[in-house]
Design an enzyme around this catalytic site. Sequence first.
Site, PDB file in Angstrom:
ATOM      1  N   GLN A 212      12.958 -15.566 -14.475  1.00 37.15           N
ATOM      2  CA  GLN A 212      11.867 -15.475 -13.511  1.00 37.15           C
ATOM      3  C   GLN A 212      11.112 -16.772 -13.392  1.00 37.15           C
ATOM      4  O   GLN A 212      10.650 -17.145 -12.310  1.00 37.15           O
ATOM      5  CB  GLN A 212      10.920 -14.342 -13.897  1.00 37.15           C
ATOM      6  CG  GLN A 212      11.550 -12.974 -13.808  1.00 37.15           C
ATOM      7  CD  GLN A 212      12.222 -12.733 -12.460  1.00 37.15           C
ATOM      8  OE1 GLN A 212      11.567 -12.639 -11.435  1.00 37.15           O
ATOM      9  NE2 GLN A 212      13.547 -12.639 -12.471  1.00 37.15           N
TER      10      GLN A 212
ATOM     11  N   HIS B 149      12.043 -19.285 -10.628  1.00 37.81           N
ATOM     12  CA  HIS B 149      11.735 -19.015  -9.226  1.00 37.81           C
ATOM     13  C   HIS B 149      10.689 -19.978  -8.683  1.00 37.81           C
ATOM     14  O   HIS B 149      10.781 -20.453  -7.549  1.00 37.81           O
ATOM     15  CB  HIS B 149      11.194 -17.585  -9.072  1.00 37.81           C
ATOM     16  CG  HIS B 149      12.254 -16.559  -8.850  1.00 37.81           C
ATOM     17  ND1 HIS B 149      13.070 -16.549  -7.755  1.00 37.81           N
ATOM     18  CD2 HIS B 149      12.618 -15.487  -9.594  1.00 37.81           C
ATOM     19  CE1 HIS B 149      13.898 -15.525  -7.823  1.00 37.81           C
ATOM     20  NE2 HIS B 149      13.648 -14.864  -8.923  1.00 37.81           N
TER      21      HIS B 149
ATOM     22  N   GLU C  41       5.794  -6.684 -12.652  1.00 36.92           N
ATOM     23  CA  GLU C  41       6.819  -6.484 -11.632  1.00 36.92           C
ATOM     24  C   GLU C  41       8.118  -6.032 -12.303  1.00 36.92           C
ATOM     25  O   GLU C  41       8.717  -5.038 -11.912  1.00 36.92           O
ATOM     26  CB  GLU C  41       7.034  -7.793 -10.877  1.00 36.92           C
ATOM     27  CG  GLU C  41       8.128  -7.736  -9.837  1.00 36.92           C
ATOM     28  CD  GLU C  41       8.423  -9.099  -9.232  1.00 36.92           C
ATOM     29  OE1 GLU C  41       9.066  -9.129  -8.165  1.00 36.92           O
ATOM     30  OE2 GLU C  41       8.042 -10.124  -9.822  1.00 36.92           O
ATOM     31  N   HIS C  42       8.565  -6.791 -13.295  1.00 33.73           N
ATOM     32  CA  HIS C  42       9.774  -6.462 -14.054  1.00 33.73           C
ATOM     33  C   HIS C  42       9.389  -6.240 -15.516  1.00 33.73           C
ATOM     34  O   HIS C  42       8.740  -7.098 -16.113  1.00 33.73           O
ATOM     35  CB  HIS C  42      10.802  -7.592 -14.002  1.00 33.73           C
ATOM     36  CG  HIS C  42      11.149  -8.052 -12.624  1.00 33.73           C
ATOM     37  ND1 HIS C  42      10.614  -9.199 -12.068  1.00 33.73           N
ATOM     38  CD2 HIS C  42      11.974  -7.526 -11.695  1.00 33.73           C
ATOM     39  CE1 HIS C  42      11.109  -9.362 -10.845  1.00 33.73           C
ATOM     40  NE2 HIS C  42      11.932  -8.355 -10.596  1.00 33.73           N
TER      41      HIS C  42
ATOM     42  N   ASP D  93      18.136  -7.826  -9.921  1.00 30.81           N
ATOM     43  CA  ASP D  93      17.935  -8.724  -8.781  1.00 30.81           C
ATOM     44  C   ASP D  93      19.095  -8.672  -7.799  1.00 30.81           C
ATOM     45  O   ASP D  93      18.908  -8.897  -6.600  1.00 30.81           O
ATOM     46  CB  ASP D  93      17.764 -10.170  -9.267  1.00 30.81           C
ATOM     47  CG  ASP D  93      16.320 -10.504  -9.597  1.00 30.81           C
ATOM     48  OD1 ASP D  93      15.436  -9.695  -9.271  1.00 30.81           O
ATOM     49  OD2 ASP D  93      16.085 -11.573 -10.188  1.00 30.81           O
TER      50      ASP D  93
ATOM     51  N   HIS E 151     -15.249  22.436  18.064  1.00 30.49           N
ATOM     52  CA  HIS E 151     -14.195  22.790  17.118  1.00 30.49           C
ATOM     53  C   HIS E 151     -14.235  24.296  16.835  1.00 30.49           C
ATOM     54  O   HIS E 151     -13.207  24.988  16.857  1.00 30.49           O
ATOM     55  CB  HIS E 151     -14.388  22.043  15.792  1.00 30.49           C
ATOM     56  CG  HIS E 151     -13.951  20.613  15.811  1.00 30.49           C
ATOM     57  ND1 HIS E 151     -14.595  19.637  16.531  1.00 30.49           N
ATOM     58  CD2 HIS E 151     -12.930  19.999  15.172  1.00 30.49           C
ATOM     59  CE1 HIS E 151     -13.997  18.481  16.333  1.00 30.49           C
ATOM     60  NE2 HIS E 151     -12.972  18.670  15.517  1.00 30.49           N
TER      61      HIS E 151
END
Length: 445
Positions: A265, A268, A333-334, A367, A426
């Site tokens: 990661q 990235h 996230e992971h 991934d 109503h």
Amino acid sequence: MTAPTSIRRLNAADPDFAHHLDHLLSWESVSDDSVNQRVLDIIKAVRERGDAALVEFTQKFDGLQVASMADLILPRERLELALTRITVPQREALEKAASRVRDYHERQKQDSWSYTEADGTVLGQKVTPLDRAGLYVPGGKASYPSSVLMNAIPAKVAGVTEVVMVVPTPRGEINELVLAAACIAGVDRVFTIGGAQAVAALAYGTESVPRVDKVVGPGNIYVATAKRHVFGQVGIDMIAGPSEILVVCDGQTDPDWIAMDLFSQAEHDEDAQAILVSPDAEFLDKVAASIDKLLPTMDRAEIINTSINGRGALIKVDDMAQAIEVANRIAPEHLELSVADPQAWLPQIRHAGAIFMGRHTSEALGDYCAGPNHVLPTSGTARFSSPLGVYDFQKRSSIIFCSEQGASELGKTASVLARGESLSAHARSAEYRILDENTIDGQGN
């Protein structure tokens, strides 16, 4: 040569641990004023001038000399050509990944449902796919065919009629793998445009680009800012922050494996976050040594080093129970559960985008080809968000069908509640359907 890392060390026993962890996790994804204004100007131009603005911005930002919008449209035949231009192993890998992603997402499909009450009243829900979805794909050399599969396939499984892809081709750089992935995933139309202008075109439509119902896919800060501004006009998937991985390890996994998982990661983006949590202090030292040993061998060593030093951490906890507490606090996230019995700890995980179980399940598999979606909530949003899925491309409509008797009985309840809110129209609308007229007087009381 890449300098050794100086990865941050934290200890959950430290009285200031919570403060240090909050500082480590902090991430501000809001655009600055200059970016915000530029994006607003671009959106305004696209809304007012349509295709002409797209051509102008493509010339300006992507360095392409295009005469008209026709030069920015790729026909289906071009996608099919890309399939012949990639290598056989690449095509086989894309097709296998696509098959697994499609099979997983088929299980997410939701069907319409209804039930009938004793008096004949029918209640239910109608599930309908979006008419058209827009997929943003980063272009040039740093592009991700796997993201095409992860975004387009769930849309198609959901039953979306038309998937429109936008992908910039800066200086004419076309990634054949991306186009091949689009072909395999069933993308219907492709425009070689990018940036905030592409998001605006998808949201509002131009003479050539059809207006979509939802915009999905990753992009830079201009793309993310544009998605913020068009939300409400169209749906969006999420505003994603930098990639994150949190590894919880009992100290028994090969430290080289863990170091490489953190790298997966960190490579990235300089702002990506890689964190290891373990109750074994000696193991943390071994992973730190592995990081220093393996870093010089990495193609993206400088990016990894910046990420690890800036936002990475090795966190010592008292035991595995505390490790899970930290994981839930981070809501990553992971999340890798690199432990002997991950199934035993799974019920205690409350917040995570994707959970990778056991020592052999690297995040990288998720991934590309495991099957579940790799578009995941970041920056702690896993506390309330889910991975991208088929459900993101479906909408639900409530169904209410009242029998005569059902309308009469429900009307009595609705009347009381409506008058309690001083909404007499109503109340009277409901009261008209009440069968026993003696229950109300001429004023509906």
